[in-house]
Design an enzyme around this catalytic site. Structure first.
Site, PDB file in Angstrom:
ATOM      1  N   SER A  22      47.170  43.815  25.026  1.00  0.00           N
ATOM      2  CA  SER A  22      46.970  42.312  25.552  1.00  0.00           C
ATOM      3  C   SER A  22      47.123  41.510  24.600  1.00  0.00           C
ATOM      4  CB  SER A  22      45.872  42.349  26.246  1.00  0.00           C
ATOM      5  OG  SER A  22      44.806  43.165  27.612  1.00  0.00           O
ATOM      6  N   LYS A  35      50.100  40.022  26.055  1.00  0.00           N
ATOM      7  CA  LYS A  35      49.916  38.699  27.640  1.00  0.00           C
ATOM      8  C   LYS A  35      50.265  37.138  27.329  1.00  0.00           C
ATOM      9  CE  LYS A  35      46.956  42.347  29.421  1.00  0.00           C
ATOM     10  NZ  LYS A  35      45.439  42.449  30.060  1.00  0.00           N
ATOM     11  N   TYR A  51      55.671  46.999  30.661  1.00  0.00           N
ATOM     12  CA  TYR A  51      54.562  46.169  30.383  1.00  0.00           C
ATOM     13  C   TYR A  51      54.163  47.105  29.676  1.00  0.00           C
ATOM     14  CZ  TYR A  51      49.921  45.331  31.132  1.00  0.00           C
ATOM     15  OH  TYR A  51      48.332  44.670  30.436  1.00  0.00           O
ATOM     16  N   TYR A  68      38.771  38.451  27.628  1.00  0.00           N
ATOM     17  CA  TYR A  68      38.575  39.485  28.412  1.00  0.00           C
ATOM     18  C   TYR A  68      37.575  38.780  29.388  1.00  0.00           C
ATOM     19  CZ  TYR A  68      41.860  42.694  26.293  1.00  0.00           C
ATOM     20  OH  TYR A  68      42.202  43.428  25.145  1.00  0.00           O
ATOM     21  N   VAL A 104      42.999  45.291  23.166  1.00  0.00           N
ATOM     22  CA  VAL A 104      42.547  46.939  22.503  1.00  0.00           C
ATOM     23  C   VAL A 104      42.958  47.512  21.931  1.00  0.00           C
ATOM     24  CG1 VAL A 104      41.249  46.999  24.988  1.00  0.00           C
ATOM     25  CG2 VAL A 104      43.873  47.798  25.034  1.00  0.00           C
TER      26      VAL A 104
END
Length: 324
Positions: A73, A76, A198, A250, A268
């Site tokens: 992540s 992102k 992705y 998160y 993660v």
């Protein structure tokens, strides 16, 4: 002492600090590697690294700082910067907002009032951002993403094919999010290709050294700390740092902002990168995760460093102020 010897002494001192933290938290075995992606469940849970890069290119690394893991992540944040540069802030905001949600990163939830994903750091927003990557084919778009990584890293990264395959096979919740956004007109109709991209962007292999370099580039307002080349526009890094502070950890983001108080992004895969604008970045890798999906050891390292060195962006006595 000369300026050079003083700087070297400070770097050696900070490396000792990181070494002490590494030694202190090696016995901490709380948490487990991510299990919902089968390949991530097989990683060595006891890997542990701390790395740092300053905005003038000085480096520190302890533990497994050259061990490769998947970025997950943290990608992102970089794709968000790419989207802002390619399409502009107004166009991106039509698809993805910037509000923290308090929901889990894989929540099937949208901003119904504005008909968009809530922010680029949750999966819905990240998929909407990935949909904006330009290219006629999947290969074209994968290469565009790898080229973006190369500008940050100075080398072309590899994609972990096993993790990529594993994410494809188990990514049905992300498919549900994507098709919901398709039904709402938030993303285009090449859904499976965008999902494949992705999964690929999350499966890129980096080290803690790489991650600290990425963070230092953003902290240096888009200028690479070693090469001096501009990687991303200055105004774009402001937006990247803002969403990292408010949404990057998160649904632990609020607690993080309160206790640690620096822009950061976790993944993660076990990585966390924290960025101190004008000063540099710190990266921690340890795949044992807490219930939020953040590295357990990583959180402890950052909490200790923030408290010891007054890194919080709103600390009135922060020694990092004025280093820009």
């Amino acid at each position: 002492m000369t300026d050079t010897s003083t700087r070297q002494a400070r770097i050696a001192w900070f490396e000792r600090i990181c070494g002490d933290l590494h030694e202190r938290f090696v016995p901490l075995t709380d948490g487990e590697p991510a299990s919902y992606i089968p390949e991530l469940a097989t990683v060595d849970p006891d890997r542990f690294a701390i790395a740092a890069v300053t905005t003038d290119g000085e480096r520190v690394g302890v533990g497994d700082h050259d061990h490769a893991f998947t970025i997950q992540s943290i990608s992102k944040l970089l794709l968000y910067g790419l989207a802002l540069e390619t399409h502009g802030r107004d166009h991106v905001l039509e698809r993805v907002g910037v509000a923290p949600t308090g929901d889990s990163f894989n929540a099937i939830a949208l901003d119904d009032d504005r008909n968009r994903a809530p922010n680029p750091m949750v999966n819905a927003g990240a998929i909407a951002i990935t949909d904006l990557v330009v290219g006629a084919t999947l290969d074209d778009r994968v290469e565009a993403v790898r080229s973006m990584y190369e500008r940050y890293l100075g080398h072309r990264p590899e994609v972990d094919r096993e993790v990529w395959t594993s994410e494809r096979a188990t990514g049905n919740r992300n498919r549900a999010i994507a098709y919901l956004m398709l039904s709402r007109g938030i993303i285009d109709d090449r859904v499976e290709q965008t999902l494949d991209l992705y999964f690929a962007q999350c499966s890129v292999l980096i080290t803690a050294d790489d991650l600290a370099t990425i963070g230092a580039t953003i902290a240096n307002h888009g200028v690479h700390p070693v090469t001096g080349e501009r990687v991303v526009r200055r105004d774009v890094t402001r937006d990247m740092l803002t969403v990292a502070l408010t949404c990057g950890m998160y649904d632990y983001a609020g607690e993080w902002a309160y206790t640690v108080g620096i822009p950061a992004k976790s993944g993660v895969g076990g990585g966390i990168v924290g960025m101190i604008p004008g000063a540099g970045a710190i990266a921690v890798y340890s795949p044992r995760l807490d219930a939020f999906g953040n590295s357990v050891r990583g959180l402890r390292v950052f909490e200790e460093l923030s408290d010891e060195f007054e890194m919080h962006v709103f600390d009135p006595d922060s020694p990092w102020r004025g280093t820009d």
